[in-house]
Design an enzyme around this catalytic site. Structure first.
Site, PDB file in Angstrom:
ATOM      1  N   SER A 276      37.077  72.210  64.728  1.00  0.00           N
ATOM      2  CA  SER A 276      37.361  73.249  65.786  1.00  0.00           C
ATOM      3  C   SER A 276      36.793  74.514  64.997  1.00  0.00           C
ATOM      4  O   SER A 276      36.480  74.699  64.209  1.00  0.00           O
ATOM      5  CB  SER A 276      38.771  73.200  66.034  1.00  0.00           C
ATOM      6  OG  SER A 276      39.582  73.571  64.927  1.00  0.00           O
ATOM      7  N   LYS A 277      36.871  75.731  66.098  1.00  0.00           N
ATOM      8  CA  LYS A 277      36.475  77.108  65.530  1.00  0.00           C
ATOM      9  C   LYS A 277      37.245  77.347  64.332  1.00  0.00           C
ATOM     10  O   LYS A 277      36.561  78.324  63.713  1.00  0.00           O
ATOM     11  CB  LYS A 277      36.864  77.985  66.857  1.00  0.00           C
ATOM     12  CG  LYS A 277      35.613  77.521  67.877  1.00  0.00           C
ATOM     13  CD  LYS A 277      36.124  78.545  69.085  1.00  0.00           C
ATOM     14  CE  LYS A 277      34.897  78.385  70.160  1.00  0.00           C
ATOM     15  NZ  LYS A 277      35.065  79.205  71.280  1.00  0.00           N
TER      16      LYS A 277
END
Length: 512
Positions: A276-277
């Site tokens: 994910s980010k």
């Protein structure tokens, strides 16, 4: 892979057992379909994620390896979340990676009428039924189930109506969804990654295939499109495994050939959690603008969930095509390690043909205000020589640009740490640099061998080591304590620029 052995004779007749002309022909048939048509089907609700790019790459490699077709479908049926910007980002990401598709792009949203027609075919065949349950009723039933501590599941009996009631509702134009009637038994398939996977059908509730507003649900649209596109192998992330039994049931109910499936592992960050980010950039476009080469990104992505079967890590795209096979696909989650990606990029920076690297770096140098592309093209031999010096010391193209800065312009900025370390005694350093300047200025030709001989002789005459000359000289030329070889730097700076920088350093030191 299945193997069959046939005995034959050049004459076409069955030979005697003593015949010297007996031939053994081995026929190997892969588990892959004979006509290979694969697809990448992203949703344009965000940018091209590295996981999606990896899936596209695996499909592309398989198609190129076995002479199949790689197709692109944009699944844009979610009109509220789909954007033109995201669609462009998908195209740009695939084009940057060099993953070209073989036929016109299919836009799922353009095929809604066919999706609905296929749903009604299932309705007419008895494989599906109308569900007039309203959203309010569904919410009430769900709340009641939760109050009992149960998980809500749709009960087919809720939709069962008498013929008279059904006719009345249809006559009144009452809205209804179409639900697929899940048969008894179980649904299984041989997955090319996970081998046998089976789901008891009792665990699959009758699922909606067409909403009451006439729009298809994901599984219906996917199956309808895959049938129309002639897809023979569906390779995607293993987060889709739960969708597969529903899709297999739809294929069978529509009388279509069920494609083969291969579910590749998810990609995790170095902490073992889904990428994910929080792990950094996850969009391919971000890496495109962070100094990475597309061939390095492809090489790195290919090794996320696949192994060539040996210790080979650095591979060109042609080598990836040659080595790719489904047997190398792995079941366990892959780990996206940014440091490994940068290392991989450094390997490809060293491998790429210098002219190709020059074409990549030239616009970056122009953007940095160091030189125009035209100027670099006019001095191609010099430019490529500088790149040869720098690429072995860099992992990103941005680092090449930063290291190239001293080779452009007339002046150089001195790093404070470099000055304090190598120019501690200003008077002595100025004296050494002046002697260096004079020794180099006397050279009849600006050649590296001659430069080295002259400066090593100077060191001997002054009774000091070569490093006492080379290190202060490096700061004078590039402003730093690190650089390519000092004689390479002198050569590519050129006589006039190099001597001017040494003289400027002497003046700087003597001015205090």
């Amino acid at each position: 892979m299945n193997v069959s052995i046939a005995f034959c004779h050049p004459s076409g007749q069955w030979p005697d057992t003593d015949s010297a002309d007996l031939q053994v022909v081995v026929h190997m048939t892969s588990s892959l379909p004979q006509t290979l048509r694969v697809r990448f089907a992203p949703s344009p609700t965000g940018f091209l994620h590295v996981g999606g790019a990896r899936t596209a790459l695996f499909n592309w490699l398989l198609a190129r390896k076995f002479g199949g077709q790689f197709l692109l479908r944009i699944e844009d049926t979610d009109r509220q979340r789909s954007t033109d910007e995201s669609t462009r980002a998908i195209f740009e990401g695939l084009e940057w990676l060099g993953l070209s598709w073989d036929e016109d792009v299919v836009y799922q949203g353009a095929n809604v009428a066919r999706h609905a027609a296929d749903a009604h075919r299932l309705l007419e065949s008895g494989a599906a039924y109308r569900d007039f349950t309203t959203p309010a009723e569904t919410e009430r039933l769900r709340a009641e189930a939760e109050a009992r501590g149960d998980v809500y599941r749709f009960d087919r009996a809720q939709a069962m109506l008498s013929d008279e009631d059904l006719a009345a509702r249809l006559a009144a134009g009452a809205p209804y969804a179409i639900r697929f009637k899940v048969p008894e038994g179980h649904t299984e398939w041989h997955d090319l990654v996970h081998e046998r996977i089976a789901f008891p059908n009792k665990d699959i509730e009758d699922f909606v295939i067409l909403r009451s507003d006439g729009t298809p649900v994901y599984n219906m649209a996917v199956v309808s499109d895959d049938i129309a596109m002639g897809i023979t192998l569906v390779m995607r992330g293993d987060d889709h495994i739960s969708n597969t039994p529903k899709q297999i049931l739809l294929y069978r109910a529509l009388g279509a050939t069920v494609p083969q499936f291969a579910h590749v592992p998810m990609i995790h960050g170095t902490d073992g959690k889904k990428l994910s980010k929080r792990h950094g950039a996850t969009a391919v476009g971000d890496y495109q603008h962070q100094g990475l080469l597309p061939q390095a990104m492809l090489n790195f992505l290919a090794l996320l969930g696949w192994s060539p079967g040996d210790d080979t890590e650095v591979m060109t795209l042609a080598q990836l095509v040659d080595k790719f096979h489904v047997e190398g696909l792995q079941k366990k989650a892959a780990v996206f390690d940014t440091k490994k990606l940068e290392w991989m990029n450094g390997q490809h920076l060293a491998l790429i043909p210098i002219a190709e690297l020059g074409a990549v770096v030239a616009p970056l140098l122009e953007k940095a205000g160091l030189a125009t592309v035209a100027e670099l093209e006019a001095r191609a031999a010099w430019y490529h020589g500088v790149l040869e010096l720098l690429r072995v010391r860099a992992r990103l193209t941005d680092e090449i640009v930063a290291q190239a800065r001293p080779f452009f312009g007339e002046t150089v900025e001195y790093d404070a740490d470099a000055v304090s370390k190598q120019w501690r005694d200003a008077a002595l350093t100025a004296d050494v640099l002046q002697a260096t300047h004079d020794a180099l200025a006397e050279l009849p030709a600006w050649e590296m061998v001659a430069m080295e001989e002259r400066l090593r002789t100077l060191a001997e005459v002054r009774g000091i080591s070569g490093g006492k000359i080379f290190q202060p000289l490096r700061v004078a030329l590039v402003g730093l304590t690190v650089s390519p070889g000092i004689f390479d730097v002198l050569y590519y700076l050129g006589r006039d620029r190099a001597l001017a920088r040494i003289a400027a350093a002497v003046q700087y030191l003597r001015a205090g």
